[in-house]
Write a protein that holds these residues in place. Structure first.
Motif, PDB file in Angstrom:
ATOM      1  N   SER A 178     -52.454  38.777 -23.524  1.00 39.84           N
ATOM      2  CA  SER A 178     -53.491  38.706 -22.494  1.00 39.84           C
ATOM      3  C   SER A 178     -52.847  38.516 -21.130  1.00 39.84           C
ATOM      4  O   SER A 178     -51.769  37.929 -21.004  1.00 39.84           O
ATOM      5  CB  SER A 178     -54.431  37.535 -22.788  1.00 39.84           C
ATOM      6  OG  SER A 178     -55.355  37.329 -21.746  1.00 39.84           O
ATOM      7  N   ARG A 179     -53.538  38.964 -20.109  1.00 43.21           N
ATOM      8  CA  ARG A 179     -53.100  38.728 -18.733  1.00 43.21           C
ATOM      9  C   ARG A 179     -53.794  37.526 -18.107  1.00 43.21           C
ATOM     10  O   ARG A 179     -53.314  36.972 -17.116  1.00 43.21           O
ATOM     11  CB  ARG A 179     -53.389  39.968 -17.872  1.00 43.21           C
ATOM     12  CG  ARG A 179     -52.608  41.213 -18.261  1.00 43.21           C
ATOM     13  CD  ARG A 179     -51.181  41.134 -17.797  1.00 43.21           C
ATOM     14  NE  ARG A 179     -50.453  42.380 -18.026  1.00 43.21           N
ATOM     15  CZ  ARG A 179     -49.216  42.613 -17.622  1.00 43.21           C
ATOM     16  NH1 ARG A 179     -48.535  41.663 -16.998  1.00 43.21           N
ATOM     17  NH2 ARG A 179     -48.629  43.762 -17.866  1.00 43.21           N
ATOM     18  N   ASP A 180     -54.952  37.132 -18.682  1.00 43.53           N
ATOM     19  CA  ASP A 180     -55.767  36.114 -18.018  1.00 43.53           C
ATOM     20  C   ASP A 180     -56.248  34.989 -18.931  1.00 43.53           C
ATOM     21  O   ASP A 180     -57.036  34.138 -18.493  1.00 43.53           O
ATOM     22  CB  ASP A 180     -56.978  36.775 -17.362  1.00 43.53           C
ATOM     23  CG  ASP A 180     -57.854  37.544 -18.351  1.00 43.53           C
ATOM     24  OD1 ASP A 180     -57.628  37.417 -19.578  1.00 43.53           O
ATOM     25  OD2 ASP A 180     -58.754  38.277 -17.909  1.00 43.53           O
ATOM     26  N   LEU A 181     -55.837  34.961 -20.183  1.00 39.40           N
ATOM     27  CA  LEU A 181     -56.247  33.976 -21.183  1.00 39.40           C
ATOM     28  C   LEU A 181     -57.706  34.123 -21.618  1.00 39.40           C
ATOM     29  O   LEU A 181     -58.158  33.412 -22.512  1.00 39.40           O
ATOM     30  CB  LEU A 181     -56.034  32.534 -20.682  1.00 39.40           C
ATOM     31  CG  LEU A 181     -54.598  32.108 -20.433  1.00 39.40           C
ATOM     32  CD1 LEU A 181     -54.555  30.692 -19.832  1.00 39.40           C
ATOM     33  CD2 LEU A 181     -53.779  32.132 -21.733  1.00 39.40           C
TER      34      LEU A 181
ATOM     35  N   ASP B   4     -35.308  40.520 -28.453  1.00 41.41           N
ATOM     36  CA  ASP B   4     -34.949  40.600 -27.036  1.00 41.41           C
ATOM     37  C   ASP B   4     -36.182  40.631 -26.142  1.00 41.41           C
ATOM     38  O   ASP B   4     -36.066  40.513 -24.923  1.00 41.41           O
ATOM     39  CB  ASP B   4     -34.114  41.859 -26.771  1.00 41.41           C
ATOM     40  CG  ASP B   4     -32.736  41.780 -27.408  1.00 41.41           C
ATOM     41  OD1 ASP B   4     -32.172  40.670 -27.458  1.00 41.41           O
ATOM     42  OD2 ASP B   4     -32.231  42.826 -27.859  1.00 41.41           O
ATOM     43  N   LYS B   5     -37.368  40.810 -26.753  1.00 43.52           N
ATOM     44  CA  LYS B   5     -38.607  40.908 -25.992  1.00 43.52           C
ATOM     45  C   LYS B   5     -39.646  39.955 -26.565  1.00 43.52           C
ATOM     46  O   LYS B   5     -39.685  39.711 -27.771  1.00 43.52           O
ATOM     47  CB  LYS B   5     -39.145  42.341 -26.034  1.00 43.52           C
ATOM     48  CG  LYS B   5     -38.226  43.378 -25.437  1.00 43.52           C
ATOM     49  CD  LYS B   5     -38.875  44.758 -25.444  1.00 43.52           C
ATOM     50  CE  LYS B   5     -39.112  45.244 -26.863  1.00 43.52           C
ATOM     51  NZ  LYS B   5     -39.697  46.621 -26.871  1.00 43.52           N
ATOM     52  N   ALA B   6     -40.511  39.458 -25.698  1.00 47.38           N
ATOM     53  CA  ALA B   6     -41.543  38.533 -26.152  1.00 47.38           C
ATOM     54  C   ALA B   6     -42.474  39.184 -27.162  1.00 47.38           C
ATOM     55  O   ALA B   6     -42.955  38.528 -28.097  1.00 47.38           O
ATOM     56  CB  ALA B   6     -42.347  38.028 -24.955  1.00 47.38           C
ATOM     57  N   GLU B   7     -42.738  40.473 -27.009  1.00 49.96           N
ATOM     58  CA  GLU B   7     -43.673  41.149 -27.897  1.00 49.96           C
ATOM     59  C   GLU B   7     -43.023  41.630 -29.194  1.00 49.96           C
ATOM     60  O   GLU B   7     -43.655  42.240 -30.035  1.00 49.96           O
ATOM     61  CB  GLU B   7     -44.310  42.332 -27.187  1.00 49.96           C
ATOM     62  CG  GLU B   7     -43.340  43.409 -26.762  1.00 49.96           C
ATOM     63  CD  GLU B   7     -44.019  44.494 -25.944  1.00 49.96           C
ATOM     64  OE1 GLU B   7     -43.480  45.613 -25.900  1.00 49.96           O
ATOM     65  OE2 GLU B   7     -45.078  44.214 -25.360  1.00 49.96           O
ATOM     66  N   GLY B   8     -41.740  41.302 -29.384  1.00 49.22           N
ATOM     67  CA  GLY B   8     -41.035  41.640 -30.612  1.00 49.22           C
ATOM     68  C   GLY B   8     -40.547  43.070 -30.628  1.00 49.22           C
ATOM     69  O   GLY B   8     -40.468  43.714 -29.589  1.00 49.22           O
TER      70      GLY B   8
ATOM     71  N   THR C 220     -42.873  39.135 -18.009  1.00 51.69           N
ATOM     72  CA  THR C 220     -43.893  40.182 -18.094  1.00 51.69           C
ATOM     73  C   THR C 220     -45.231  39.750 -17.517  1.00 51.69           C
ATOM     74  O   THR C 220     -46.168  40.556 -17.490  1.00 51.69           O
ATOM     75  CB  THR C 220     -44.106  40.582 -19.567  1.00 51.69           C
ATOM     76  OG1 THR C 220     -44.502  39.414 -20.305  1.00 51.69           O
ATOM     77  CG2 THR C 220     -42.834  41.153 -20.180  1.00 51.69           C
ATOM     78  N   MET C 221     -45.320  38.483 -17.078  1.00 51.59           N
ATOM     79  CA  MET C 221     -46.576  37.913 -16.582  1.00 51.59           C
ATOM     80  C   MET C 221     -47.699  38.139 -17.596  1.00 51.59           C
ATOM     81  O   MET C 221     -48.825  38.507 -17.267  1.00 51.59           O
ATOM     82  CB  MET C 221     -46.939  38.502 -15.222  1.00 51.59           C
ATOM     83  CG  MET C 221     -45.966  38.138 -14.121  1.00 51.59           C
ATOM     84  SD  MET C 221     -45.781  36.321 -13.895  1.00 51.59           S
ATOM     85  CE  MET C 221     -47.378  35.903 -13.187  1.00 51.59           C
ATOM     86  N   THR C 222     -47.354  37.888 -18.855  1.00 50.30           N
ATOM     87  CA  THR C 222     -48.291  38.083 -19.957  1.00 50.30           C
ATOM     88  C   THR C 222     -48.270  36.845 -20.839  1.00 50.30           C
ATOM     89  O   THR C 222     -47.229  36.230 -21.042  1.00 50.30           O
ATOM     90  CB  THR C 222     -47.908  39.326 -20.791  1.00 50.30           C
ATOM     91  OG1 THR C 222     -47.917  40.482 -19.955  1.00 50.30           O
ATOM     92  CG2 THR C 222     -48.860  39.532 -21.962  1.00 50.30           C
ATOM     93  N   TYR C 223     -49.449  36.497 -21.363  1.00 49.39           N
ATOM     94  CA  TYR C 223     -49.557  35.421 -22.341  1.00 49.39           C
ATOM     95  C   TYR C 223     -49.519  36.040 -23.740  1.00 49.39           C
ATOM     96  O   TYR C 223     -50.260  36.982 -24.033  1.00 49.39           O
ATOM     97  CB  TYR C 223     -50.866  34.650 -22.167  1.00 49.39           C
ATOM     98  CG  TYR C 223     -50.997  33.963 -20.830  1.00 49.39           C
ATOM     99  CD1 TYR C 223     -50.364  32.752 -20.566  1.00 49.39           C
ATOM    100  CD2 TYR C 223     -51.769  34.528 -19.810  1.00 49.39           C
ATOM    101  CE1 TYR C 223     -50.489  32.119 -19.340  1.00 49.39           C
ATOM    102  CE2 TYR C 223     -51.907  33.904 -18.581  1.00 49.39           C
ATOM    103  CZ  TYR C 223     -51.261  32.699 -18.344  1.00 49.39           C
ATOM    104  OH  TYR C 223     -51.393  32.085 -17.128  1.00 49.39           O
ATOM    105  N   TYR C 224     -48.647  35.499 -24.600  1.00 40.72           N
ATOM    106  CA  TYR C 224     -48.532  35.963 -25.975  1.00 40.72           C
ATOM    107  C   TYR C 224     -48.959  34.835 -26.905  1.00 40.72           C
ATOM    108  O   TYR C 224     -48.463  33.714 -26.796  1.00 40.72           O
ATOM    109  CB  TYR C 224     -47.099  36.373 -26.282  1.00 40.72           C
ATOM    110  CG  TYR C 224     -46.621  37.551 -25.460  1.00 40.72           C
ATOM    111  CD1 TYR C 224     -46.850  38.854 -25.884  1.00 40.72           C
ATOM    112  CD2 TYR C 224     -45.954  37.355 -24.249  1.00 40.72           C
ATOM    113  CE1 TYR C 224     -46.426  39.945 -25.124  1.00 40.72           C
ATOM    114  CE2 TYR C 224     -45.524  38.433 -23.483  1.00 40.72           C
ATOM    115  CZ  TYR C 224     -45.763  39.722 -23.930  1.00 40.72           C
ATOM    116  OH  TYR C 224     -45.345  40.794 -23.187  1.00 40.72           O
ATOM    117  N   MET C 225     -49.885  35.135 -27.801  1.00 36.74           N
ATOM    118  CA  MET C 225     -50.405  34.111 -28.717  1.00 36.74           C
ATOM    119  C   MET C 225     -50.101  34.494 -30.164  1.00 36.74           C
ATOM    120  O   MET C 225     -50.405  35.603 -30.614  1.00 36.74           O
ATOM    121  CB  MET C 225     -51.916  33.951 -28.541  1.00 36.74           C
ATOM    122  CG  MET C 225     -52.526  32.886 -29.456  1.00 36.74           C
ATOM    123  SD  MET C 225     -54.258  32.494 -29.046  1.00 36.74           S
ATOM    124  CE  MET C 225     -55.046  34.070 -29.411  1.00 36.74           C
ATOM    125  N   THR C 226     -49.478  33.564 -30.873  1.00 40.51           N
ATOM    126  CA  THR C 226     -49.185  33.739 -32.291  1.00 40.51           C
ATOM    127  C   THR C 226     -49.865  32.620 -33.072  1.00 40.51           C
ATOM    128  O   THR C 226     -50.539  31.765 -32.500  1.00 40.51           O
ATOM    129  CB  THR C 226     -47.673  33.705 -32.553  1.00 40.51           C
ATOM    130  OG1 THR C 226     -47.142  32.487 -32.001  1.00 40.51           O
ATOM    131  CG2 THR C 226     -46.978  34.887 -31.926  1.00 40.51           C
TER     132      THR C 226
END
Length: 330
Positions: A63-66, A134-138, A48-54
């Motif tokens: 975020s797309r750019d941190l 199945d997806k990074a975003e849950g 997804t070219m996305t950063y996921y932070m938990t």
């Protein structure tokens, strides 16, 4: 019939209101240093070219750019009928992609399930566990096995590692409140991560640390706390682990290296901490342009409450040792 319809209408209205409330709490374009979050873990998802932070709290930011983040989103769905009970505390969540699926490694605590006492401490049932999506975003949901580690053992901060034997493992802490000398241990996972295999094995103890410190009954000794293990390999192939403890009241992160290059160890502790004082519980990830960063939280006590904010540091892994550079500001 009319009464049933009214009850259904009310239930739908409440659900709609709850959904609206959850949506209203989501914020957009939030700077990283404006987010309050312990134990931040970043997944750079190439799909997804996305950063996921938990992290702690069971919430997710993206975020797309941190630099600017949207969130927080609720992504963890647990089973109310399991040992966790309804609304368990969630600590130190990590996201890992493995064989086409996304896994949520986290610590769950049921404060109403008391296992007993040890040296005056009430032992709430707490354990590292794994959810899947199945997806990074849950959303992330439970799998087959309801227990990965012994029910009478307080464990936390589970992380994921595939060793040189090709098998997946969970590396976690055994809570110092229960054994008075915290450990970091590993346990083999099933090939699909739906449970564990065999028993855990101690990699090292808190007392092995040459840099952590506390005083007990006036005597100085290594601190008893083990916290936040995270494994990595340098560019030369050396296996290392960052982990966190304390130097008196200063939250501090150190590093250990495996002499065998595998989880078997032995694990040799570096003499000095690896990050500045009052930073800890770190992890490593690569940006989409190939930069290696450490995600870590700062630690500050304000009126007896911990205030923790995510930070990013540049990292050099080109040699045999991890070298932490300046703070990264996207």
């Amino acid at each position: 019939m009319k009464r049933v319809l009214i009850m259904i209408f009310v239930a739908l209205a409440v659900m709609s209101a709850d959904a609206a409330e959850r949506k209203a709490r989501v914020r957009n374009n939030v700077p990283l240093d404006s987010i309050v979050l312990s134990d931040p873990c970043v997944l750079a998802d190439s799909a997804t070219m996305t950063y996921y932070m938990t992290g702690t709290g069971g919430l997710l930011w993206k975020s797309r750019d941190l630099r600017l983040w949207d969130g927080p989103y609720r992504v963890a769905e647990t089973d109310d009928e399991s040992w966790m009970g309804p609304n368990p505390m969630i600590w130190a969540a990590e996201l890992h992609k493995y064989k086409g699926k996304y896994y949520y490694f986290a610590t769950f605590t049921n404060s109403k399930n008391i296992l007993g006492e040890y040296r005056g401490n009430k032992l709430e049932r707490r354990a590292s566990h794994v959810l899947v999506s199945d997806k990074a975003e849950g959303p992330y949901r439970p799998m087959a096995d309801d227990t990965y580690l012994p029910a009478d053992k307080l464990t936390l901060d589970g992380t994921f590692w595939v060793d040189t034997d090709g098998k997946p493992y969970m590396v976690y802490c055994w809570e110092w409140l229960q054994n008075w000398d915290g450990t970091i241990e590993s346990i083999e996972l099933k090939p699909d991560l739906r449970g564990s295999v065999g028993e855990g094995r101690i990699l090292f103890r808190a007392s092995d640390s040459p840099w952590s410190r506390e005083k007990i009954d006036g005597k100085e000794r290594p601190n008893r706390v083990t916290d936040g293990p995270y494994l990595f390999r340098t560019a030369t192939g050396r296996l290392g682990m960052i982990w966190t403890s304390w130097i008196y009241d200063v939250y501090t992160q150190g590093v250990a290296y495996s002499e065998s290059g595998t989880l078997e160890g032995p694990w040799i502790q570096e003499k000095e901490p690896i990050t500045p004082p009052d930073f800890g519980h770190g992890m490593l990830f690569r940006t989409f342009d190939g930069r290696l960063l450490m995600s870590v939280h700062s630690h500050k006590s304000i009126n007896g409450h911990y205030h923790r904010v995510p930070h990013l540091f540049n990292v050099d892994d080109s040699g045999d040792k991890l070298v932490i550079g300046d703070e990264y500001r996207p």
